[in-house]
Design a protein around this motif. Structure first.
Motif, short mmCIF file in Angstrom:
data_model
loop_
_atom_site.label_atom_id
_atom_site.label_comp_id
_atom_site.label_asym_id
_atom_site.label_seq_id
_atom_site.Cartn_x
_atom_site.Cartn_y
_atom_site.Cartn_z
N THR A 103 2.22 13.77 -10.62
CA THR A 103 3.06 14.93 -10.91
C THR A 103 3.27 15.11 -12.41
N GLY A 104 3.06 14.05 -13.18
CA GLY A 104 3.25 14.14 -14.63
C GLY A 104 4.67 13.89 -15.07
N GLN A 105 5.57 13.59 -14.16
CA GLN A 105 6.99 13.39 -14.48
C GLN A 105 7.41 11.93 -14.40
N PHE A 106 6.47 11.02 -14.27
CA PHE A 106 6.78 9.60 -14.10
C PHE A 106 6.39 8.83 -15.35
N PHE A 107 7.34 8.16 -15.96
CA PHE A 107 7.08 7.37 -17.15
C PHE A 107 7.73 6.00 -16.99
N VAL A 108 7.11 5.00 -17.58
CA VAL A 108 7.66 3.65 -17.59
C VAL A 108 8.20 3.40 -18.98
N TYR A 109 9.46 3.04 -19.08
CA TYR A 109 10.07 2.79 -20.38
C TYR A 109 10.17 1.28 -20.59
N MET A 148 0.83 -1.21 0.00
CA MET A 148 0.00 0.00 0.00
C MET A 148 0.87 1.26 0.00
N ARG A 149 1.96 1.25 0.79
CA ARG A 149 2.84 2.41 0.84
C ARG A 149 3.47 2.68 -0.53
N ILE A 150 3.91 1.63 -1.21
CA ILE A 150 4.51 1.79 -2.53
C ILE A 150 3.47 2.25 -3.54
N THR A 151 2.26 1.70 -3.45
CA THR A 151 1.19 2.11 -4.37
C THR A 151 0.84 3.58 -4.19
N GLU A 152 0.72 4.03 -2.94
CA GLU A 152 0.41 5.44 -2.68
C GLU A 152 1.52 6.35 -3.20
N ASN A 153 2.78 6.00 -2.94
CA ASN A 153 3.89 6.84 -3.38
C ASN A 153 3.98 6.87 -4.91
N THR A 154 3.73 5.74 -5.56
CA THR A 154 3.77 5.69 -7.01
C THR A 154 2.64 6.52 -7.60
N THR A 155 1.46 6.45 -7.01
CA THR A 155 0.33 7.25 -7.48
C THR A 155 0.63 8.74 -7.36
N LYS A 156 1.27 9.13 -6.27
CA LYS A 156 1.66 10.54 -6.10
C LYS A 156 2.63 10.96 -7.20
N ARG A 157 3.61 10.10 -7.50
CA ARG A 157 4.59 10.43 -8.54
C ARG A 157 3.94 10.50 -9.91
N VAL A 158 2.98 9.60 -10.18
CA VAL A 158 2.28 9.60 -11.47
C VAL A 158 1.49 10.90 -11.62
#
Length: 67
Positions: A51-57, A39-49
């Motif tokens: 921001t608009g600066q998170f991309f998966v290559y 849950m902690r990782i999911t919340e932090n990843t959602t916050k980063r997404v």
């Protein structure tokens, strides 16, 4: 089945009939992550997404991560 979280080292017990337990038994390379860490990782990843600066290559193409 007793399992240990790979991040926080918390030991938990899961039922032997769960798919996660079967994966851990049959393929030891698979790892277990407790619900708190997941849950902690999911919340932090959602916050980063958000921001608009998170991309998966993947395979050289730029793709956005979708929750």
């Amino acid at each position: 089945m007793r399992v240990k979280c790979i991040i926080c080292d918390k030991i938990e017990t899961i039922e032997d009939s769960l798919p996660a337990a079967k994966k851990l038994r049959n393929r030891p390379i698979h790892t277990y992550m407790c619900d708190d860490c997941r849950m902690r990782i999911t919340e932090n990843t959602t916050k980063r997404v958000n921001t608009g600066q998170f991309f998966v290559y993947r395979s050289g193409k730029q793709k956005e991560w979708l929750p």
